[in-house]
Design an enzyme around this catalytic site. Structure first.
Site, PDB file in Angstrom:
ATOM      1  N   CYS A 110       0.862  -1.140  -0.161  1.00  0.00           N
ATOM      2  CA  CYS A 110       0.027   0.111  -0.025  1.00  0.00           C
ATOM      3  C   CYS A 110       0.753   1.275  -0.082  1.00  0.00           C
ATOM      4  CB  CYS A 110      -0.968   0.140   1.312  1.00  0.00           C
ATOM      5  SG  CYS A 110      -1.912   1.387   1.266  1.00  0.00           S
ATOM      6  N   ASN A 154      -1.576  -8.693  -0.273  1.00  0.00           N
ATOM      7  CA  ASN A 154      -2.669  -9.388   0.171  1.00  0.00           C
ATOM      8  C   ASN A 154      -2.486 -10.905   0.381  1.00  0.00           C
ATOM      9  OD1 ASN A 154      -6.007  -9.741  -0.345  1.00  0.00           O
ATOM     10  ND2 ASN A 154      -5.325  -7.631  -0.767  1.00  0.00           N
TER      11      ASN A 154
HETATM   12 ZN    ZN Z   1      -5.148  -3.974  -1.084  1.00  0.00          ZN
END
Ligand code: ZN
Length: 318
Positions: free
Chosen positions: A246, A255
């Site tokens: 991110c 993820n």
């Molecule tokens: Zn994400």
């Protein structure tokens, strides 16, 4: 006192592959459009039914995804898979719809500080900005789903209070949204918190479909998925080989790896419709094409079903 011998879990789970958006956008080195499409096509052979293939952010904000139109156009030939794209604003939505995408995902951050660093506006302002996107999508017959970034923990503010989530979900409902992705963007959620928050949201909004988007930054993604399943959640995002990060959350990683999640589910007898062997082979190809993986257990250790030849002699382990 008696103990139950099994836990309540769904029999089937639906996974959305998000590496082509969430994973690729974290890659500094340019991934050629052909390589992106090659990976999307390989993923399409695994039995995955839905994929988030790009984001229509401004090309200057995330140059890696400047080929969003091309990726969407060329993915159209793959049938039987539901594609969606992330859109940050009305301009992006217009581009996405013109390129032929049939489903948009809106984005906002649960906390104002994350929203300011990510989208340069407060959460409420981000929600106000959805109106023209939804109007446009309605006109063009395109579906829209919502998402809430840092839904459990914000790297600047800490735990996100449930009232804040309630307020955001209510606003999404007012827009006619029926599906919301709850994103633990920075891997701060823990299983108990997920169980409690998701339980409360399911109680408060029984008609809303919630999806879990769990980053594995602190190794809690699979446990969090498990907690969410116990609250009846059957929709999960994941990223092949665990690619991702991110840009506005320091130290964030990808993820949960799709192959790790599918492996866990398959070990528990939960259907995903995805062929694990094919998926692991695709993960190996992706690692090769991108040059690294995002911390996949399957690529490191292989599935439990892959038994090893027992040693002939006893090993002295100290
Ligand atoms: Zn994400």
């Amino acid at each position: 006192m008696s103990f139950s011998t099994d836990i309540k879990l769904p029999s089937k789970v639906v996974i959305c592959e998000v590496a082509p958006r969430d994973g690729f956008q974290a890659e500094k080195e340019w991934i050629p459009t052909e390589t992106k499409l090659e990976i999307i096509k390989k993923l399409a052979t695994t039995g995955i039914q839905s994929m988030e293939i790009t984001s229509f952010v401004h090309p200057r904000a995330i140059p890696q995804l400047k080929d969003a139109e091309e990726v969407v156009r060329q993915s159209q030939e793959l049938t039987g898979i539901k594609f969606r794209a992330l859109v940050p604003n009305a301009k992006g939505a217009q581009r996405a719809i013109d390129a032929g995408i049939k489903k948009l995902k809106l984005m906002l951050s649960a906390s104002d500080s994350h929203s300011l660093s990510n989208a340069n506006c407060l959460t409420k302002e981000a929600m106000d900005g959805f109106a023209p996107i939804i109007e446009l999508a309605d006109q063009r017959g395109v579906k829209v789903g919502g998402s809430i970034s840092v839904a459990f923990g914000c790297p600047y503010e800490g735990i996100v209070p449930i009232e804040r989530l309630n307020m955001i979900v209510e606003r999404y409902i007012a827009y006619g949204i029926e599906e919301i992705s709850l994103a633990d963007s920075t891997g701060m959620a823990n299983p108990r918190q997920v169980y409690n928050s998701v339980g409360q949201l399911r109680n408060n909004f029984p008609d809303m479909t919630f999806t879990m988007h769990l980053h594995n930054t602190r190794g809690m993604a699979i446990s969090n998925a498990f907690a969410a399943m116990q609250q009846g959640i059957i929709y999960f995002d994941s990223s092949i080989t665990g690619l991702g990060g991110c840009p506005y959350a320091p130290g964030a990683t990808g993820n949960v790896a799709t192959e790790d999640l599918v492996h866990t589910l398959s070990e528990m007898g939960i259907e995903t419709g995805i062929n694990l062997d094919t998926l692991i082979n695709v993960a190996k190809d992706v690692r090769q094409l991108i040059g690294h993986d995002g911390g996949s257990y399957m690529l490191q250790a292989g599935p439990c079903s892959q038994l090893h030849v027992a040693p002939k002699e006893q090993l002295k382990l100290g």
